[in-house]
Design a protein around this motif. Structure first.
Motif, mmCIF file in Angstrom:
data_model
loop_
_atom_site.group_PDB
_atom_site.id
_atom_site.type_symbol
_atom_site.label_atom_id
_atom_site.label_comp_id
_atom_site.label_asym_id
_atom_site.label_seq_id
_atom_site.Cartn_x
_atom_site.Cartn_y
_atom_site.Cartn_z
ATOM 1 N N THR A 189 2.747 1.635 -3.353
ATOM 2 C CA THR A 189 1.803 1.980 -4.412
ATOM 3 C C THR A 189 1.502 3.475 -4.369
ATOM 4 O O THR A 189 1.497 4.153 -5.405
ATOM 5 C CB THR A 189 0.506 1.166 -4.269
ATOM 6 N N ALA A 190 1.252 3.999 -3.182
ATOM 7 C CA ALA A 190 0.959 5.426 -3.038
ATOM 8 C C ALA A 190 2.147 6.283 -3.449
ATOM 9 O O ALA A 190 1.982 7.338 -4.079
ATOM 10 C CB ALA A 190 0.558 5.735 -1.595
ATOM 11 N N THR A 206 0.287 -0.414 -9.634
ATOM 12 C CA THR A 206 0.432 -0.753 -8.221
ATOM 13 C C THR A 206 1.867 -1.176 -7.977
ATOM 14 O O THR A 206 2.675 -1.276 -8.909
ATOM 15 C CB THR A 206 -0.524 -1.893 -7.839
ATOM 16 N N ASP A 209 -9.650 3.395 -4.415
ATOM 17 C CA ASP A 209 -10.160 4.342 -3.416
ATOM 18 C C ASP A 209 -9.756 5.776 -3.762
ATOM 19 O O ASP A 209 -10.536 6.714 -3.562
ATOM 20 C CB ASP A 209 -9.649 3.975 -2.023
ATOM 21 N N CYS A 210 -8.537 5.944 -4.269
ATOM 22 C CA CYS A 210 -8.088 7.283 -4.664
ATOM 23 C C CYS A 210 -8.959 7.826 -5.798
ATOM 24 O O CYS A 210 -9.362 9.004 -5.783
ATOM 25 C CB CYS A 210 -6.626 7.249 -5.104
ATOM 26 N N THR A 263 -6.250 0.387 -3.045
ATOM 27 C CA THR A 263 -5.715 1.709 -2.711
ATOM 28 C C THR A 263 -5.910 2.673 -3.877
ATOM 29 O O THR A 263 -6.366 3.811 -3.698
ATOM 30 C CB THR A 263 -4.217 1.615 -2.365
ATOM 31 N N VAL A 295 0.834 -1.202 0.000
ATOM 32 C CA VAL A 295 0.000 0.000 0.000
ATOM 33 C C VAL A 295 0.868 1.251 0.000
ATOM 34 O O VAL A 295 0.632 2.197 -0.776
ATOM 35 C CB VAL A 295 -0.945 0.004 1.222
ATOM 36 N N GLU A 296 1.887 1.276 0.837
ATOM 37 C CA GLU A 296 2.753 2.455 0.939
ATOM 38 C C GLU A 296 3.501 2.713 -0.363
ATOM 39 O O GLU A 296 3.552 3.855 -0.852
ATOM 40 C CB GLU A 296 3.757 2.253 2.084
ATOM 41 N N ALA A 327 -3.267 -3.365 -2.888
ATOM 42 C CA ALA A 327 -2.670 -2.269 -3.653
ATOM 43 C C ALA A 327 -3.662 -1.728 -4.675
ATOM 44 O O ALA A 327 -3.788 -0.506 -4.861
ATOM 45 C CB ALA A 327 -1.400 -2.745 -4.344
#
Length: 301
Positions: A126-127, A243, A266-267, A263, A123-124, A260
């Motif tokens: 990917t962001a 991702t 959601d964005c 994430t 997740v981190e 991922a």
């Protein structure tokens, strides 16, 4: 004229993520170099080009080609970037969870720690590597779309369904088609002003690629969400979002990748909702009220 897919730009801190994403597109010899670099960036940064080539059972020329394949001028730049990234990396206290592999005989404590670490890292990272400009373009397309079609197979299908449900809750006309025949017929009915989004961790899922290809031929804006920016799905997409998931043992393409993908989804969802804040808030309130009576109240007895 064919449209050119825009791939998420790779910021400086994400070299390991970038290399992991490009790995399937590299030659077999370059892949051996890539795996050594990804497995231990600090160790690779300390090696001379001859040492790294020997460890990868290849030539120095291949190492140079690898550097250029991942967007670097040469080996000195690779060593500098790897050393900087290694210095920034935060590893878990228990070194046994690094790398994602769950060895035979691992106890549940180690399994839990490994899964939690790799999911959080997916997740981190990917962001960190997600390109805001590409996200903005996708949100703009979704916001103005007459119709939104979302496609995915297997684990990616769950993400596609989740995104469809989220958009539906804020009043956007969106559909998810799990059956490839239905998906193909829906794509054939799309046109200019519509959006088709395909989700595939590997970027090689034939069902998703074929549907996006049909949608694009009909004039719809096509969006791909994948872990590998040079995979075949990029060839049929106007916008490519990536991702950064590295799966653990037993979970290839199934869980870290799903988190991922969620994430990114959601964005996009929040981006669309933010464009229509009042309408989205009202729709969420109305839909929440519609299902409120289906909740069970705890009884005291």
């Amino acid at each position: 004229m064919a449209k050119t897919a825009k791939v998420s730009a790779m910021p400086e801190p994400g070299l390991i993520v970038q290399i992991s994403g490009l790995l399937p597109a590299l030659s077999p010899a370059e892949q051996r170099v890539a795996r050594l670099v990804v497995a231990d960036p600090a160790d690779a940064a300390r090696r001379t080009i001859t040492d790294l080539a020997t460890a990868a059972e290849t030539s120095e020329a291949t190492v140079i080609r690898f550097c250029r394949s991942v967007g670097l001028e040469g080996y000195p730049q690779l060593r500098i970037r790897l050393a900087a990234e290694a210095a920034r990396r935060v590893e878990p206290l228990d070194a046994r969870v690094v790398g994602g592999d769950i060895p035979p005989g691992a106890d549940l404590t180690q399994i839990i720690a490994t899964i939690a670490f790799n999911d959080a890292r997916a997740v981190e990272e990917t962001a960190q590597q997600l390109d805001p400009e590409v996200c903005e373009a996708v949100v703009e397309a979704l916001n103005g779309a007459s119709r939104i079609e979302i496609y995915g197979a297997g684990a990616s299908g769950f993400v596609a369904s989740d995104f469809q449900q989220k958009l539906h809750r804020i009043g956007r006309t969106a559909y998810y088609w799990p059956d490839v025949h239905t998906a193909l017929t829906s794509a054939a009915l799309l046109g200019k002003g519509d959006v088709a989004m395909g989700i595939s961790h590997t970027g090689t899922t034939a069902d998703v690629l074929d549907v996006l290809d049909v949608a694009r031929s009909r004039g719809a804006v096509t969006v791909a969400l994948t872990n590998f920016p040079r995979s075949p799905i990029a060839d049929v997409a106007d916008h490519v979002l990536t991702t950064a998931a590295r799966e653990t043992t037993y979970r290839s393409g199934a869980t870290a990748s799903r988190l991922a993908q969620l994430t990114v989804v959601d964005c996009l969802f929040v981006g669309v909702a933010a464009r229509n804040r009042a309408k989205a808030r009202k729709a969420l309130e109305v839909t929440a009220e519609a299902v409120r009576a289906r909740r069970v109240t705890r009884r005291r007895g």
